[in-house]
Write a protein that holds these residues in place. Structure first.
Motif, mmCIF file in Angstrom:
data_model
loop_
_atom_site.group_PDB
_atom_site.id
_atom_site.type_symbol
_atom_site.label_atom_id
_atom_site.label_comp_id
_atom_site.label_asym_id
_atom_site.label_seq_id
_atom_site.Cartn_x
_atom_site.Cartn_y
_atom_site.Cartn_z
ATOM 1 N N ARG A 94 -3.934 -3.534 -13.664
ATOM 2 C CA ARG A 94 -4.457 -2.286 -14.218
ATOM 3 C C ARG A 94 -3.715 -1.106 -13.599
ATOM 4 N N PRO A 95 -3.105 -0.280 -14.426
ATOM 5 C CA PRO A 95 -2.377 0.878 -13.898
ATOM 6 C C PRO A 95 -3.284 1.832 -13.116
ATOM 7 N N SER A 96 -4.532 1.977 -13.518
ATOM 8 C CA SER A 96 -5.432 2.905 -12.830
ATOM 9 C C SER A 96 -5.684 2.461 -11.390
ATOM 10 N N VAL A 97 -5.818 1.161 -11.170
ATOM 11 C CA VAL A 97 -6.057 0.650 -9.814
ATOM 12 C C VAL A 97 -4.826 0.866 -8.946
ATOM 13 N N LEU A 98 -3.661 0.571 -9.487
ATOM 14 C CA LEU A 98 -2.431 0.759 -8.719
ATOM 15 C C LEU A 98 -2.189 2.238 -8.418
ATOM 16 N N ALA A 99 -2.392 3.100 -9.406
ATOM 17 C CA ALA A 99 -2.132 4.530 -9.217
ATOM 18 C C ALA A 99 -3.082 5.142 -8.192
ATOM 19 N N ARG A 100 -4.321 4.677 -8.139
ATOM 20 C CA ARG A 100 -5.279 5.195 -7.145
ATOM 21 C C ARG A 100 -4.893 4.818 -5.722
ATOM 22 N N SER A 101 -4.060 3.811 -5.576
ATOM 23 C CA SER A 101 -3.649 3.362 -4.242
ATOM 24 C C SER A 101 -2.435 4.111 -3.710
ATOM 25 N N VAL A 102 -1.846 4.971 -4.518
ATOM 26 C CA VAL A 102 -0.639 5.705 -4.119
ATOM 27 C C VAL A 102 -1.022 7.123 -3.711
ATOM 28 N N PHE A 103 -0.656 7.498 -2.483
ATOM 29 C CA PHE A 103 -1.016 8.803 -1.953
ATOM 30 C C PHE A 103 0.165 9.760 -1.861
ATOM 31 N N LEU A 104 1.326 9.321 -2.281
ATOM 32 C CA LEU A 104 2.484 10.205 -2.384
ATOM 33 C C LEU A 104 2.452 10.824 -3.776
ATOM 34 N N LYS A 105 2.688 12.105 -3.862
ATOM 35 C CA LYS A 105 2.630 12.815 -5.143
ATOM 36 C C LYS A 105 3.972 13.483 -5.423
ATOM 37 N N PRO A 106 4.379 13.521 -6.690
ATOM 38 C CA PRO A 106 5.624 14.232 -7.036
ATOM 39 C C PRO A 106 5.540 15.704 -6.622
ATOM 40 N N ASP A 107 6.646 16.227 -6.171
ATOM 41 C CA ASP A 107 6.810 17.617 -5.737
ATOM 42 C C ASP A 107 6.052 17.966 -4.462
ATOM 43 N N SER A 108 5.447 16.983 -3.800
ATOM 44 C CA SER A 108 4.801 17.259 -2.516
ATOM 45 C C SER A 108 5.770 16.873 -1.405
ATOM 46 N N LEU A 109 5.547 17.417 -0.220
ATOM 47 C CA LEU A 109 6.360 17.049 0.924
ATOM 48 C C LEU A 109 6.134 15.588 1.270
ATOM 49 N N TYR A 110 7.190 14.923 1.698
ATOM 50 C CA TYR A 110 7.031 13.569 2.217
ATOM 51 C C TYR A 110 6.233 13.665 3.508
ATOM 52 N N THR A 111 5.229 12.805 3.649
ATOM 53 C CA THR A 111 4.511 12.717 4.915
ATOM 54 C C THR A 111 4.385 11.251 5.302
#
Length: 173
Positions: A94-111
């Motif tokens: 399920r794409p929704s489950v995988l996407a909820r597990s990712v905390f890096l966001k486009p255009d945000s600083l790498y942390t």
């Protein structure tokens, strides 16, 4: 050494992806009447990439990754769900489950914390036996990183049960 590691962690949280503790130098000044002054300095030979802050560009997940068929796992048209590109030609996950597990966001600083949280959340799903993250500079934009996460699923297991009943002429079941 601990202070260098502490500074390294602070800089990783501020987007300095390529920075390592080896880029720091501690200078000691002992000419102060029995006192010692320590100065933390960046080495002159520190590469330009380590001196630059990076932002995220694309985040891509490959949930059917296998070392045996590496090129096949990467093929396919990515589906985008929220901010994450998912290459799953079999549509097992399920794409929704995988996407909820990712905390890096486009255009945000790498942390580093978002990177580690993403790895932990993908591992904690219990579906994947290996999770590997890879970061590369984005083409055409030297201050952005593309993130790829290669997820190797556990082999599918099945469980079956059979229920059998008999009855006898004396009404015993």
């Amino acid at each position: 050494m601990a202070e260098r590691q502490r500074v390294h962690n602070i800089l990783k949280e501020q987007g300095y992806y390529y920075f390592t503790p080896d880029h720091l130098l501690v200078e000691v000044d002992s000419t102060n009447n029995g006192m010692v002054d320590l100065y933390l300095k960046m080495k002159d030979e520190t590469p330009l990439a380590a001196r630059k802050q990076y932002r995220m560009k694309n985040i891509t997940l490959y949930p059917n990754y296998s070392l045996d068929n590496d090129s096949i796992s990467r093929r396919g048209k990515p589906d985008t769900f929220q901010h994450v590109r998912i290459v799953d030609s079999t549509h097992k996950f399920r794409p929704s489950v995988l996407a909820r597990s990712v905390f890096l966001k486009p255009d945000s600083l790498y942390t580093l914390s978002a990177h580690n949280t993403t790895l932990h959340r993908l591992t904690d799903l219990g579906t994947f036996k290996f999770v590997k993250g890879q970061f590369r500079p984005a083409r055409g934009d030297s201050s952005k990183l593309n993130a790829s996460f290669f997820l190797t699923p556990y082999p599918r297991r099945s469980l079956s049960a059979e229920l059998r009943g008999t009855s006898k002429s004396n009404n015993f079941v």
